[in-house]
Design an enzyme around this catalytic site. Structure first.
Site, mmCIF file in Angstrom:
data_model
loop_
_atom_site.group_PDB
_atom_site.id
_atom_site.type_symbol
_atom_site.label_atom_id
_atom_site.label_comp_id
_atom_site.label_asym_id
_atom_site.label_seq_id
_atom_site.Cartn_x
_atom_site.Cartn_y
_atom_site.Cartn_z
ATOM 1 N N ASP A 99 24.008 42.969 128.082
ATOM 2 C CA ASP A 99 25.235 43.626 128.528
ATOM 3 C C ASP A 99 25.057 45.128 128.611
ATOM 4 O O ASP A 99 24.901 45.805 127.607
ATOM 5 C CB ASP A 99 26.342 43.273 127.539
ATOM 6 C CG ASP A 99 27.712 43.714 128.009
ATOM 7 O OD1 ASP A 99 27.787 44.399 129.045
ATOM 8 O OD2 ASP A 99 28.698 43.377 127.350
ATOM 9 N N ASP A 308 28.031 49.026 137.412
ATOM 10 C CA ASP A 308 27.900 47.840 136.572
ATOM 11 C C ASP A 308 27.129 46.765 137.319
ATOM 12 O O ASP A 308 27.618 46.195 138.295
ATOM 13 C CB ASP A 308 29.289 47.322 136.192
ATOM 14 C CG ASP A 308 29.232 46.131 135.251
ATOM 15 O OD1 ASP A 308 28.118 45.781 134.809
ATOM 16 O OD2 ASP A 308 30.285 45.554 134.963
#
Length: 429
Positions: A99, A308
């Site tokens: 992540d 992202d």
């Protein structure tokens, strides 16, 4: 935890000591829906998988919108990168979400009376000779930031919550993390700070054991790798239709992005959102027409967008999105239609995927990034393509998603604080 374009890093578990001095290595990246993935469902069609991906993208946008009111200092970007690493001595393999929006490395641990269901064997810290819980008095405990607390035995604890309601609580400890590489030489990182979760719940898949944080904070795996990462990493994402192809996640000298076509933009710093890679988009252009990007941002740090790699769609301010998307729509000769999944707003009928599109450029601060057809459109059904952009809901933070990053080498230099883009054919790398 970013929800969307899930990739898997398949890594072997042999142990070698990390050499001193900076060097580089790479690990294989596989799309979540590749036949190589443990999450592959052969009964689903390509469009079923894409619909699920876009659904996760919309849920992410709503989760990020909670940033303004949430009590937690940061929210996970729901990034479903899965990385197979080994923890402990002897090495115990775990499959966890990698992540880029989280700083803590954690896995579910035995005993775990309040854990979500996990199909793979669970890590047992009592069987690792290198596992040690961190005392609250240790400087390492501070790496957990505001998520830390102390137990009755003065042992360091972590408690982390995510935007979708998921959470993990447990012991903060040190142990050896081992990663492999496609070069055949795995490396070990002793005394890596990790979370050993005994209370975890939420939207986690039963196939994953926890989180591997790749964010900007000191507890992230990237700075903890030391010279092996050089505080640099890069990736090259293949197009969605090439899910069987693997790409690379690179560290250290292998992560250097340079050469013809390379442009770079500064990473902005923010005490409030220090786990995210925040950038500044000055404008976006369609053909020769430039549309200035709104300067105001909930980030409050001179940036207006989070990059992202775990989010499929690019989320834009609502009014800007409408103007920008309309300009693209008016520049192509395709007939408008509805998205059969009812996720996206600007969709078109086409039987020819080589349709002509206008030039679309993202003007980051100091870096103009020209997008290709595969960065602008996504095929959501047979003969239906849609713009791979979506408007926010007024509270959302803008997100530069992974479709916009397809066929670019994207490099993060955390020491020098910039992100670089270089056009590439990722399927051929």
């Amino acid at each position: 935890m970013a929800l969307i374009f899930s990739l898997i890093f398949l890594i072997s578990s042999a142990v070698f000591a990390a050499a001193s001095g900076e060097y580089g290595f790479s690990v294989e990246m596989i799309h979540r829906d590749s036949p190589k993935s443990p999450m592959y469902n052969p009964s689903e069609t390509h469009y079923h998988r894409l619909a699920n991906t876009l659904r996760r993208s919309i849920l992410l946008n709503r989760a990020v919108a909670l940033l303004d009111t949430a009590e937690a200092p940061m929210f996970n970007d729901r990034g479903e990168y899965l990385v197979e690493v080994s923890l402990g001595t002897p090495p115990f393999p775990i499959l966890a979400i990698a992540d880029t929006g989280s700083d803590i490395v954690w896995t579910q641990c035995q005993p775990c009376p309040k854990c979500y269901e996990q199909t793979a064997p669970m890590f047992d810290p009592s069987k690792s000779s290198t596992y040690k819980i961190i005392p609250c008095s240790s400087p390492s405990c501070a790496l957990a930031g505001q998520e830390r607390s102390c137990s009755d035995r003065s042992e360091c604890q972590y408690s982390i919550s995510y935007g979708d309601g998921s959470h993990s609580n447990g012991d903060f400890a040190v142990d050896t993390v081992t990663m492999g590489s496609t070069s055949g030489r795995p490396v070990a990182f002793p005394r890596t700070v990790v979370g050993c979760g005994h209370d975890s719940a939420g939207t986690f898949s039963t196939n994953v054991s926890g989180i591997v944080g790749l964010g900007r904070g000191p507890a992230s795996l990237v700075p903890q790798m030391g010279a092996a990462s050089g505080n640099k990493f890069s990736y090259c994402l293949t197009p969605i239709g090439d899910s069987a192809e693997s790409s690379k996640l690179n560290f250290g000298s292998n992560a250097q992005v340079a050469g013809s076509g390379t442009v770079s933009t500064p990473i902005k710093t923010s005490d409030r959102f220090d786990s995210y890679y925040s950038l500044n988009i000055e404008a976006m252009s369609v053909g020769g027409k430039r549309f200035e990007f709104p300067a105001a941002s909930a980030l409050g740090d001179g940036s207006n967008v989070i990059i992202d790699s775990g989010t499929t769609l690019t989320i834009l301010p609502t009014e800007f999105y409408s103007t920008f998307a309309t300009a693209i729509s008016e520049s192509i000769s395709l007939e408008r239609t509805e998205d059969p999944n009812q996720f996206l707003d600007f969709c078109f009928k086409t039987t020819n995927l080589d349709f002509e599109v206008p030039s679309v450029t993202v003007h980051f601060e100091g870096a103009d990034v020209p997008l290709r057809r595969e960065n602008v459109f996504v095929m959501v059904a047979e003969n239906v393509v849609c713009l791979a952009f979506r408007g926010g809901d007024g509270q959302s933070i803008s997100i530069y998603g992974n479709i916009a990053q397809i066929n670019f080498i994207v490099g993060y230099d955390v020491t020098r604080n910039f992100v670089s883009f270089k056009p590439a054919n990722c399927s051929a790398m």
